[in-house]
Design an enzyme around this catalytic site. Structure first.
Site, PDB file in Angstrom:
ATOM      1  N   LYS A  23      56.494  61.437  29.390  1.00 51.36           N
ATOM      2  CA  LYS A  23      57.201  60.828  28.257  1.00 51.36           C
ATOM      3  C   LYS A  23      57.973  61.871  27.451  1.00 51.36           C
ATOM      4  O   LYS A  23      59.035  61.583  26.931  1.00 51.36           O
ATOM      5  CB  LYS A  23      56.210  60.094  27.338  1.00 51.36           C
ATOM      6  CG  LYS A  23      55.768  58.747  27.890  1.00 51.36           C
ATOM      7  CD  LYS A  23      55.135  57.882  26.828  1.00 51.36           C
ATOM      8  CE  LYS A  23      54.779  56.515  27.382  1.00 51.36           C
ATOM      9  NZ  LYS A  23      54.083  55.664  26.426  1.00 51.36           N
ATOM     10  N   LYS A  58      56.498  53.399  37.896  1.00 50.73           N
ATOM     11  CA  LYS A  58      55.728  52.321  37.269  1.00 50.73           C
ATOM     12  C   LYS A  58      56.630  51.464  36.366  1.00 50.73           C
ATOM     13  O   LYS A  58      57.520  51.990  35.699  1.00 50.73           O
ATOM     14  CB  LYS A  58      54.621  53.004  36.445  1.00 50.73           C
ATOM     15  CG  LYS A  58      53.959  52.202  35.368  1.00 50.73           C
ATOM     16  CD  LYS A  58      52.968  53.069  34.604  1.00 50.73           C
ATOM     17  CE  LYS A  58      53.409  53.273  33.169  1.00 50.73           C
ATOM     18  NZ  LYS A  58      52.930  52.258  32.244  1.00 50.73           N
ATOM     19  N   LYS A 103      57.270  49.475  29.542  1.00 47.63           N
ATOM     20  CA  LYS A 103      57.933  48.797  28.418  1.00 47.63           C
ATOM     21  C   LYS A 103      59.147  49.572  27.941  1.00 47.63           C
ATOM     22  O   LYS A 103      60.176  49.006  27.619  1.00 47.63           O
ATOM     23  CB  LYS A 103      56.964  48.655  27.241  1.00 47.63           C
ATOM     24  CG  LYS A 103      56.116  47.424  27.296  1.00 47.63           C
ATOM     25  CD  LYS A 103      55.356  47.273  25.984  1.00 47.63           C
ATOM     26  CE  LYS A 103      53.899  47.554  26.185  1.00 47.63           C
ATOM     27  NZ  LYS A 103      53.453  48.909  25.921  1.00 47.63           N
TER      28      LYS A 103
HETATM   29  N1  AQP Z   1      53.038  48.991  35.420  1.00 47.64           N
HETATM   30  C1  AQP Z   1      51.806  48.688  35.046  1.00 47.64           C
HETATM   31  N2  AQP Z   1      50.963  48.081  35.910  1.00 47.64           N
HETATM   32  C2  AQP Z   1      49.690  47.749  35.537  1.00 47.64           C
HETATM   33  N3  AQP Z   1      49.198  47.971  34.295  1.00 47.64           N
HETATM   34  C3  AQP Z   1      50.017  48.571  33.400  1.00 47.64           C
HETATM   35  N4  AQP Z   1      49.865  48.938  32.111  1.00 47.64           N
HETATM   36  C4  AQP Z   1      50.992  49.503  31.655  1.00 47.64           C
HETATM   37  N5  AQP Z   1      51.921  49.532  32.613  1.00 47.64           N
HETATM   38  C5  AQP Z   1      51.350  48.956  33.724  1.00 47.64           C
HETATM   39  C6  AQP Z   1      48.641  48.702  31.342  1.00 47.64           C
HETATM   40  O1  AQP Z   1      48.991  47.901  30.228  1.00 47.64           O
HETATM   41  C7  AQP Z   1      48.163  48.253  29.120  1.00 47.64           C
HETATM   42  C8  AQP Z   1      48.986  48.503  27.893  1.00 47.64           C
HETATM   43  O2  AQP Z   1      49.764  49.646  28.030  1.00 47.64           O
HETATM   44  P1  AQP Z   1      50.266  50.393  26.728  1.00 47.64           P
HETATM   45  O3  AQP Z   1      51.009  49.482  25.865  1.00 47.64           O
HETATM   46  O4  AQP Z   1      49.150  51.132  26.105  1.00 47.64           O
HETATM   47  O5  AQP Z   1      51.269  51.464  27.207  1.00 47.64           O
HETATM   48  P2  AQP Z   1      51.566  52.072  28.566  1.00 47.64           P
HETATM   49  O6  AQP Z   1      50.365  52.199  29.420  1.00 47.64           O
HETATM   50  O7  AQP Z   1      52.310  53.339  28.317  1.00 47.64           O
HETATM   51  O8  AQP Z   1      52.466  50.922  29.111  1.00 47.64           O
HETATM   52  P3  AQP Z   1      54.005  50.860  29.239  1.00 47.64           P
HETATM   53  O9  AQP Z   1      54.372  49.484  29.593  1.00 47.64           O
HETATM   54  O10 AQP Z   1      54.476  51.933  30.165  1.00 47.64           O
HETATM   55  O11 AQP Z   1      54.537  51.107  27.781  1.00 47.64           O
HETATM   56  P4  AQP Z   1      55.445  52.248  27.182  1.00 47.64           P
HETATM   57  O12 AQP Z   1      56.629  52.342  28.049  1.00 47.64           O
HETATM   58  O13 AQP Z   1      55.723  51.785  25.801  1.00 47.64           O
HETATM   59  O14 AQP Z   1      54.616  53.494  27.222  1.00 47.64           O
HETATM   60  C9  AQP Z   1      47.338  49.468  29.557  1.00 47.64           C
HETATM   61  O15 AQP Z   1      46.066  49.020  29.948  1.00 47.64           O
HETATM   62  C10 AQP Z   1      48.103  49.987  30.726  1.00 47.64           C
HETATM   63  O16 AQP Z   1      47.278  50.700  31.614  1.00 47.64           O
END
Ligand code: AQP
Length: 333
Positions: free
Chosen positions: A114, A195, A198
């Site tokens: 990140k 992956k 968001k």
């Molecule tokens: N691609 C994914 N597949 C399966 N599980 C996923 N999670 C995130 N991406 C995937 C799971 O969703 C939960 C919430 O995640 P988060 O909001 O804490 O942030 P993250 O893991 O960093 O998810 P994102 O979507 O990638 O958000 P951003 O881009 O904002 O950082 C967690 O349980 C995560 O494992």
């Protein structure tokens, strides 16, 4: 004694189908288990670790809380709250900062990924796994259901808990990450080597947001990157990652075995058919959520009431552990 479950999601955008499969959908199932005491949180302080537009963040927090309700999380069965409404997290995070070696944070792969995307790297981005450790540990959590990407952070929370217990005596429960066997890492539709995330969901074709309209979902899936073949089978071959990802989405949403999924596509005429059927399954799963969400988001007063109710429950659970930790660290209560 019931097992305590804690998990959260950042309101950094509308959640995507990866968050839904890897986290939220499992939370709803966990809620129905009488052996579990479930706590689910909108982790808004985590979202601040990268630049946010204040009005947009506020909207996302409300939308995400409404989404918890729309997927079927019940504030009378689970504790649902917003992280910044309970000061234990920020306070506890600071206390844990003061026992966490900096070298542990420098090893976090999500920080490495990140931070590369940021013009200015904020201290909070490096430090956020410690805040996440506080989220988990001050609730005496046994299990943390997460996707694959968060496993390293839960392991850090375990290390912090062990270090605290070693220095100050038995205090924290050592939590377990619970990673699903299928769907722990849903990949981006426009690039199945990375992956679904968001923070990249604004890129056209990257993700399906849970609140997307059916037409939009169909369009995104029909455009999903696959390969030049026509074989519809689960595969670890990186070249087949796009097809594998579509099959995984289909499998997690239908609950079928891998063999049954492949049998479903035995009569398919190429990837066009595969995509159409995956789109149908995704729309069937998300459409009721989108409709429910539309109702919940309209009633801001009710959302605020439920947020307050959840925060009070969360405070009651976490405050005694916070006081215990402060006392053990030598603060005057
Ligand atoms: N691609 C994914 N597949 C399966 N599980 C996923 N999670 C995130 N991406 C995937 C799971 O969703 C939960 C919430 O995640 P988060 O909001 O804490 O942030 P993250 O893991 O960093 O998810 P994102 O979507 O990638 O958000 P951003 O881009 O904002 O950082 C967690 O349980 C995560 O494992």
């Amino acid at each position: 004694m019931k097992r305590r479950i804690f998990s959260g999601i950042q309101p950094s955008d509308v959640i995507h189908i990866g968050n839904y499969i890897g986290a939220v959908k499992r939370w709803v199932a966990s809620q129905e288990d009488p052996e579990r005491d479930n706590i689910f949180c909108v982790v808004d302080l985590h979202a601040l670790t990268v630049k946010q537009e204040p009005e947009e963040l506020r909207r996302h927090i409300l939308e995400l809380f409404a989404l918890f309700l729309a997927v079927g999380l019940d504030p009378n069965k689970s504790t649902l709250f917003v992280q910044s409404h309970v000061t234990t997290h920020a306070e506890g995070g600071w206390l844990l900062n003061c026992i966490t070696p900096l070298g542990w944070l420098n090893k976090m792969t999500q920080f490495k990924d990140k931070s590369q995307k940021q013009e200015t790297i904020l201290t909070g981005l490096l430090d956020y796994p410690v805040l996440m450790a506080a989220d988990i540990l001050f609730y005496d959590t046994h299990e943390v259901p997460v996707g694959e990407d968060q496993k390293q952070h839960v392991e850090l929370a375990r290390n912090i808990a062990e270090r605290f217990n070693f220095h100050y005596g038995e205090t924290f429960i050592i939590p377990e990450p619970v990673i699903p066997q299928i769907g722990a890492r849903i990949m981006a539709l426009d690039d199945p080597q990375i992956k679904m995330s968001k923070s990249m969901a604004a890129n056209k074709g990257h993700a399906i947001r849970v609140l997307d309209e059916p037409k939009e979902i169909e369009r995104t899936i029909l455009r999903a990157k696959t390969d030049s073949g026509s074989d519809i089978r689960f595969s670890k071959d990186p070249l087949k990652a796009g097809v594998n990802n579509l099959l995984t989405i289909y499998q997690t949403l239908t609950g079928k075995s891998a063999d049954a999924v492949e049998a479903d596509f035995a009569d398919a005429r190429g990837y066009g058919d595969l995509k159409k059927r995956v789109a149908e399954v995704v729309i069937a799963a998300t459409d009721p959520v989108r409709k429910q969400h539309h109702q919940f988001i309209k009633d801001r007063g009710e959302l605020e009431r439920l947020m307050k109710m959840g925060a009070e429950k969360a405070r009651t659970i976490s405050e005694p552990r916070l006081q215990d930790v402060k006392q053990k660290m030598g603060l005057v209560l």
